[in-house]
Enzyme design. Sequence first.
Site, PDB file in Angstrom:
ATOM      1  N   CYS A 138      16.818   0.732  -5.943  1.00  0.00           N
ATOM      2  CA  CYS A 138      16.763   1.096  -4.529  1.00  0.00           C
ATOM      3  C   CYS A 138      18.100   0.795  -3.851  1.00  0.00           C
ATOM      4  O   CYS A 138      18.368  -0.344  -3.484  1.00  0.00           O
ATOM      5  CB  CYS A 138      15.623   0.340  -3.847  1.00  0.00           C
ATOM      6  SG  CYS A 138      15.468   0.713  -2.092  1.00  0.00           S
ATOM      7  N   CYS A 141      17.878  -0.465  -0.273  1.00  0.00           N
ATOM      8  CA  CYS A 141      17.481  -1.876  -0.180  1.00  0.00           C
ATOM      9  C   CYS A 141      18.632  -2.811  -0.553  1.00  0.00           C
ATOM     10  O   CYS A 141      18.855  -3.825   0.088  1.00  0.00           O
ATOM     11  CB  CYS A 141      16.329  -2.177  -1.128  1.00  0.00           C
ATOM     12  SG  CYS A 141      14.995  -0.973  -1.068  1.00  0.00           S
ATOM     13  N   ASP A 142      19.349  -2.487  -1.617  1.00  0.00           N
ATOM     14  CA  ASP A 142      20.244  -3.465  -2.229  1.00  0.00           C
ATOM     15  C   ASP A 142      21.731  -3.122  -2.141  1.00  0.00           C
ATOM     16  O   ASP A 142      22.569  -3.937  -2.535  1.00  0.00           O
ATOM     17  CB  ASP A 142      19.852  -3.655  -3.707  1.00  0.00           C
ATOM     18  CG  ASP A 142      18.456  -4.259  -3.835  1.00  0.00           C
ATOM     19  OD1 ASP A 142      18.048  -4.988  -2.913  1.00  0.00           O
ATOM     20  OD2 ASP A 142      17.769  -3.989  -4.840  1.00  0.00           O
TER      21      ASP A 142
HETATM   22  C1  LIG Z   1      13.667  -3.577  -7.070  1.00  0.00           C
HETATM   23  C2  LIG Z   1      13.157  -3.120  -5.719  1.00  0.00           C
HETATM   24  C3  LIG Z   1      13.707  -3.678  -4.567  1.00  0.00           C
HETATM   25  C4  LIG Z   1      13.248  -3.269  -3.333  1.00  0.00           C
HETATM   26  N1  LIG Z   1      13.787  -3.851  -2.212  1.00  0.00           N
HETATM   27  C5  LIG Z   1      13.345  -3.471  -1.002  1.00  0.00           C
HETATM   28  C6  LIG Z   1      13.876  -4.057   0.185  1.00  0.00           C
HETATM   29  O1  LIG Z   1      14.771  -4.908   0.135  1.00  0.00           O
HETATM   30  N2  LIG Z   1      13.388  -3.621   1.383  1.00  0.00           N
HETATM   31  C7  LIG Z   1      12.410  -2.662   1.478  1.00  0.00           C
HETATM   32  O2  LIG Z   1      11.996  -2.325   2.583  1.00  0.00           O
HETATM   33  N3  LIG Z   1      11.898  -2.091   0.378  1.00  0.00           N
HETATM   34  C8  LIG Z   1      12.331  -2.463  -0.852  1.00  0.00           C
HETATM   35  N4  LIG Z   1      11.829  -1.862  -1.972  1.00  0.00           N
HETATM   36  C9  LIG Z   1      10.814  -0.813  -1.808  1.00  0.00           C
HETATM   37  C10 LIG Z   1       9.453  -1.449  -1.492  1.00  0.00           C
HETATM   38  O3  LIG Z   1       9.189  -2.441  -2.442  1.00  0.00           O
HETATM   39  C11 LIG Z   1       8.361  -0.393  -1.498  1.00  0.00           C
HETATM   40  O4  LIG Z   1       8.677   0.647  -0.602  1.00  0.00           O
HETATM   41  C12 LIG Z   1       7.032  -1.010  -1.071  1.00  0.00           C
HETATM   42  O5  LIG Z   1       6.711  -2.115  -1.891  1.00  0.00           O
HETATM   43  C13 LIG Z   1       5.898   0.011  -1.130  1.00  0.00           C
HETATM   44  O6  LIG Z   1       4.729  -0.627  -0.792  1.00  0.00           O
HETATM   45  P1  LIG Z   1       3.298  -0.092  -1.224  1.00  0.00           P
HETATM   46  O7  LIG Z   1       2.330  -1.045  -0.643  1.00  0.00           O
HETATM   47  O8  LIG Z   1       3.168   1.330  -0.854  1.00  0.00           O
HETATM   48  O9  LIG Z   1       3.249  -0.118  -2.811  1.00  0.00           O
HETATM   49  P2  LIG Z   1       3.676  -1.165  -3.935  1.00  0.00           P
HETATM   50  O10 LIG Z   1       4.575  -2.228  -3.429  1.00  0.00           O
HETATM   51  O11 LIG Z   1       4.152  -0.315  -5.055  1.00  0.00           O
HETATM   52  O12 LIG Z   1       2.296  -1.856  -4.337  1.00  0.00           O
HETATM   53  C14 LIG Z   1       1.273  -1.146  -4.943  1.00  0.00           C
HETATM   54  C15 LIG Z   1       0.271  -2.113  -5.539  1.00  0.00           C
HETATM   55  O13 LIG Z   1      -0.852  -1.400  -6.039  1.00  0.00           O
HETATM   56  C16 LIG Z   1      -1.271  -1.970  -7.250  1.00  0.00           C
HETATM   57  N5  LIG Z   1      -1.991  -0.986  -8.048  1.00  0.00           N
HETATM   58  C17 LIG Z   1      -1.496   0.086  -8.725  1.00  0.00           C
HETATM   59  N6  LIG Z   1      -2.474   0.731  -9.366  1.00  0.00           N
HETATM   60  C18 LIG Z   1      -3.625   0.049  -9.090  1.00  0.00           C
HETATM   61  C19 LIG Z   1      -4.987   0.220  -9.479  1.00  0.00           C
HETATM   62  N7  LIG Z   1      -5.378   1.215 -10.269  1.00  0.00           N
HETATM   63  N8  LIG Z   1      -5.898  -0.674  -9.013  1.00  0.00           N
HETATM   64  C20 LIG Z   1      -5.528  -1.697  -8.202  1.00  0.00           C
HETATM   65  N9  LIG Z   1      -4.257  -1.888  -7.801  1.00  0.00           N
HETATM   66  C21 LIG Z   1      -3.310  -1.033  -8.254  1.00  0.00           C
HETATM   67  C22 LIG Z   1       0.019  -2.419  -7.914  1.00  0.00           C
HETATM   68  O14 LIG Z   1      -0.253  -3.436  -8.846  1.00  0.00           O
HETATM   69  C23 LIG Z   1       0.792  -2.929  -6.709  1.00  0.00           C
HETATM   70  O15 LIG Z   1       0.482  -4.266  -6.502  1.00  0.00           O
HETATM   71  C24 LIG Z   1      12.246  -2.269  -3.234  1.00  0.00           C
HETATM   72  C25 LIG Z   1      11.691  -1.706  -4.388  1.00  0.00           C
HETATM   73  C26 LIG Z   1      12.137  -2.136  -5.633  1.00  0.00           C
HETATM   74  C27 LIG Z   1      11.530  -1.531  -6.875  1.00  0.00           C
END
Ligand SMILES: Cc1cc2nc3c(=O)[nH]c(=O)nc-3n(C[C@H](O)[C@H](O)[C@H](O)COP(=O)(O)OP(=O)(O)OC[C@H]3O[C@@H](n4cnc5c(N)ncnc54)[C@H](O)[C@@H]3O)c2cc1C
Length: 324
Positions: A138, A141-142
């Site tokens: 990302c 982000c970084d």
């Molecule tokens: C390395 C990295 C660094 C990042 N740094 C930043 C940052 O500094 N600032 C920022 O704003 N964003 C950052 N992001 C982006 C940010 O992490 C995502 O946009 C955000 O986490 C999305 O949130 P979400 O809740 O949609 O999904 P996710 O964070 O992807 O969470 C989804 C969850 O659903 C669960 N899940 C999946 N399938 C199932 C299932 N079948 N049953 C039950 N649970 C399930 C997973 O285990 C996970 O816990 C970063 C991303 C990465 C990869």
Amino acid sequence: MGAQDTQVRDLVIVGSGPAGLTAALYAARANLKPLLVGGYQFGGQLMLTTDVENYPGFPQGIQGPEMMELFKQQAARFGTDIVEKDVEKVDFSQRPFQLWVDGQHITAKCVIVATGASAKWLNIESEKRLQGKGVSACATCDGFFFRGKEVAVVGGGDTAMEEATFLTRFATKVTVIHRREEFKASRIMLDRARANPRIGFLPNTEVTEVLGKDKVEGLRLVRHAQGNPQSQMHMGHKVEQWDMPAEGLFLAIGHQPNTRFLEGQLDLNAVGYIKVHNFTRTSVEGVFAAGDVQDPRYRQAVTAAGAGCMAALDAEKWLEEQAH
Ligand SMILES: Cc1cc2nc3c(=O)[nH]c(=O)nc-3n(C[C@H](O)[C@H](O)[C@H](O)COP(=O)(O)OP(=O)(O)OC[C@H]3O[C@@H](n4cnc5c(N)ncnc54)[C@H](O)[C@@H]3O)c2cc1C
């Protein structure tokens, strides 16, 4: 949730990233007593990173896992039931909806899907070890952490060009590494990147190892003769190998939304993102979606949390309408 979760839940939230836990916070405060099935990889993508500096409210920044622990505590404080297991299967064809978790069966009037997306990685050991220590998926982000440094971007599509161009705001040099000769990126994005004097290109090249013990110090690369790298290797064509200095490696080879368990149940787009309309509604009435699982564009913690709030408010209103 015990073996006999026989009650019909008002609301089940699937996923425990910023979207799912924010939806849980709002739903719990609205007295919906939500059940959050958060997955075995609890906490979502931010569990894979170190400093989060762009989430409002943390002026000094915060570690990703620490932030997700705070999200969890806040959702639990208002009465969210939390299960750290995956939903394996759902049946949204009739109401109440059915979900299967670790062989157990849950029934819900309303569901919010917030299962996020997973960045695609190269799947080499050194890349995994140095995630959050110079390896990132990302740039938004970084990128900021790479001021005055040399970095590389892996990928050949629009995202790779966008990330490379963005990174030139900080990095002194950005090298785009792509395993093919041809780039998939649109002409305009490619031209813009090519015109940028800080961006260099290495086509027909793959990263085979990320060098460095505790932080990224370089990349081991192989260049294939022009054409499909796999077939060239098999045909015994010579490959060139060398090490390139770099302090950052950004993967821009796509994301995979976590929706396999929803196939045939909800309308998904060609690559598997949930299609939403009217803000957070999915193709099935009573099922809402929030966060990266329906958002290939912004992919930020704050937008995911915002969408989680929206989905909870939409779900609450929908449940209220059903009751009258
Ligand atoms: C390395 C990295 C660094 C990042 N740094 C930043 C940052 O500094 N600032 C920022 O704003 N964003 C950052 N992001 C982006 C940010 O992490 C995502 O946009 C955000 O986490 C999305 O949130 P979400 O809740 O949609 O999904 P996710 O964070 O992807 O969470 C989804 C969850 O659903 C669960 N899940 C999946 N399938 C199932 C299932 N079948 N049953 C039950 N649970 C399930 C997973 O285990 C996970 O816990 C970063 C991303 C990465 C990869």
